[in-house]
Write a protein that holds these residues in place. Structure first.
Motif, PDB file in Angstrom:
ATOM      1  N   PHE A  43       0.833  -1.205   0.000  1.00 54.52           N
ATOM      2  CA  PHE A  43       0.000   0.000   0.000  1.00 54.52           C
ATOM      3  C   PHE A  43       0.868   1.255   0.000  1.00 54.52           C
ATOM      4  N   GLN A  45       2.260   4.536   1.425  1.00 53.23           N
ATOM      5  CA  GLN A  45       2.477   5.009   2.790  1.00 53.23           C
ATOM      6  C   GLN A  45       2.534   6.528   2.876  1.00 53.23           C
ATOM      7  N   ASN A  46       3.186   7.130   1.894  1.00 55.46           N
ATOM      8  CA  ASN A  46       3.376   8.576   1.972  1.00 55.46           C
ATOM      9  C   ASN A  46       2.946   9.243   0.667  1.00 55.46           C
ATOM     10  N   THR A  48       2.894  13.239  -0.959  1.00 54.24           N
ATOM     11  CA  THR A  48       3.151  14.671  -0.780  1.00 54.24           C
ATOM     12  C   THR A  48       2.716  15.413  -2.023  1.00 54.24           C
ATOM     13  N   LEU A  57       0.488  19.646   0.949  1.00 52.70           N
ATOM     14  CA  LEU A  57      -0.160  18.570   1.699  1.00 52.70           C
ATOM     15  C   LEU A  57       0.815  17.414   1.828  1.00 52.70           C
ATOM     16  N   ALA A  58       0.880  16.847   3.038  1.00 59.57           N
ATOM     17  CA  ALA A  58       1.693  15.660   3.246  1.00 59.57           C
ATOM     18  C   ALA A  58       0.813  14.662   3.972  1.00 59.57           C
ATOM     19  N   ALA A  59       0.725  13.458   3.466  1.00 62.37           N
ATOM     20  CA  ALA A  59      -0.154  12.478   4.087  1.00 62.37           C
ATOM     21  C   ALA A  59       0.582  11.185   4.357  1.00 62.37           C
ATOM     22  N   GLN A  60       0.177  10.525   5.437  1.00 62.24           N
ATOM     23  CA  GLN A  60       0.622   9.156   5.724  1.00 62.24           C
ATOM     24  C   GLN A  60      -0.612   8.288   5.649  1.00 62.24           C
ATOM     25  N   TRP A  61      -0.509   7.216   4.908  1.00 60.41           N
ATOM     26  CA  TRP A  61      -1.654   6.339   4.733  1.00 60.41           C
ATOM     27  C   TRP A  61      -1.383   4.960   5.275  1.00 60.41           C
ATOM     28  N   GLY A  62      -2.454   4.320   5.727  1.00 61.06           N
ATOM     29  CA  GLY A  62      -2.380   2.921   6.102  1.00 61.06           C
ATOM     30  C   GLY A  62      -3.065   2.104   5.023  1.00 61.06           C
ATOM     31  N   PRO A  63      -3.115   0.797   5.220  1.00 61.48           N
ATOM     32  CA  PRO A  63      -3.737  -0.051   4.208  1.00 61.48           C
ATOM     33  C   PRO A  63      -5.256   0.096   4.145  1.00 61.48           C
ATOM     34  N   THR A  87       3.655  13.182  -5.301  1.00 59.06           N
ATOM     35  CA  THR A  87       4.539  12.016  -5.226  1.00 59.06           C
ATOM     36  C   THR A  87       3.983  11.041  -4.198  1.00 59.06           C
ATOM     37  N   THR A  89       4.874   7.164  -2.211  1.00 59.41           N
ATOM     38  CA  THR A  89       5.837   6.098  -1.954  1.00 59.41           C
ATOM     39  C   THR A  89       5.078   4.955  -1.298  1.00 59.41           C
ATOM     40  N   LYS A  95       7.964   4.286  -5.976  1.00 57.86           N
ATOM     41  CA  LYS A  95       7.408   5.631  -5.903  1.00 57.86           C
ATOM     42  C   LYS A  95       7.032   6.141  -7.281  1.00 57.86           C
TER      43      LYS A  95
END
Lengths: 103, 156
Positions: A43, A45-46, A48, A57-63, A87, A89, A95
């Protein structure tokens, strides 16, 4: 490398609205295949987003984000012709970067 | 033969370009991948998640609203969720699903100049409370919405 993202960026009043549709499996690591083996997690994860070199905007994602993720957000400023660069990753270190021109 | 050589050249060229970009600071690079808060994404309760994110117990807030979010979702694999925060100095917005195996779905960092409003699509294993967790001025605020997921043929 994964398929390109679809990015739309439009000026709305004094802000820019950005909508992004990414192409990614977003495998949770919870599911099992037909032979009962766990399908490994895969999945994004990051994420931007930058505009004129500034992170908007900067995001961290989980599954738990859906397959082929969608997100939208708005930031102040941005003029027609400016570029928005997104972008992501994923947890395999893959990425992808795509850009769109603000319309 | 010729085609292979071209591929090699192209691959090589691509690497050089990426390296240059990374050197010029255009690509966030590995520093960003390390920013993924593994601990927070492995928690199974709201309080534990807030703690992993570095905060204390969140305050209930009426200034956080769910937009474009259904009360009943037919397909748990794709549930649209939008969160807006009217709290001044909102720094980040997180979305949590109470009954998912790991609660935290996403954290969006909102730099100054970006509207404290994000929309995305999440997966939900079953009907559950969804939390919108907002960090503003160093403090945490939370709002709750119950989303029912109807799976199978009975929905609609």
């Amino acid at each position: 490398m994964a398929d390109p993202m679809r990015i739309r960026a439009n000026v709305v009043g004094d802000s820019t609205e950005v909508k992004v549709l990414m192409s990614h499996e977003m495998e949770t690591g919870q599911r099992k295949d037909a032979s009962g083996k766990v399908i490994p997690a895969w999945f994004i994860q990051n994420v931007t987003a930058t505009w004129n070199g500034k992170t908007v905007l900067a995001a961290q994602w989980g599954p738990a984000i859906s397959k082929n993720p969608f997100m939208s957000f708005k930031f102040k400023g941005g003029a027609k012709g400016d570029k928005v660069v997104i972008t992501w990753t994923d947890n395999r270190g893959d990425k992808r970067t795509d850009e769109a021109t603000i319309a | 033969m010729d085609g292979k050589r071209r591929e090699v050249l192209r691959a090589g060229g691509g690497v050089t370009l990426l390296t240059l970009l990374a050197a010029a600071g255009w690509l966030p690079g590995d520093a960003l991948a390390a920013d993924w808060n593994k601990a927070a994404f492995e928690t199974q309760s709201l309080d534990a998640t807030v703690k992993a994110l570095g905060g204390a117990a969140p305050t209930q807030s009426k200034d956080i609203a769910f937009v474009q979010t259904p009360d009943i979702a037919e397909n748990g694999a794709v549930v649209p969720v939008g969160v807006t925060s009217a709290i001044p100095k909102t720094e980040s917005i997180a979305i949590l699903v109470e009954k998912n195996p790991n609660m935290l779905a996403a954290v969006f960092d909102i730099p100054p100049g970006t509207d404290p409003a994000v929309t995305t699509r999440i997966k939900m294993g079953q009907s559950s409370n969804v939390y919108a967790l907002v960090k503003a001025d160093g403090k945490y605020y939370v709002a709750t919405k119950e989303i029912r997921v109807t799976l199978g043929g009975c929905g609609g």
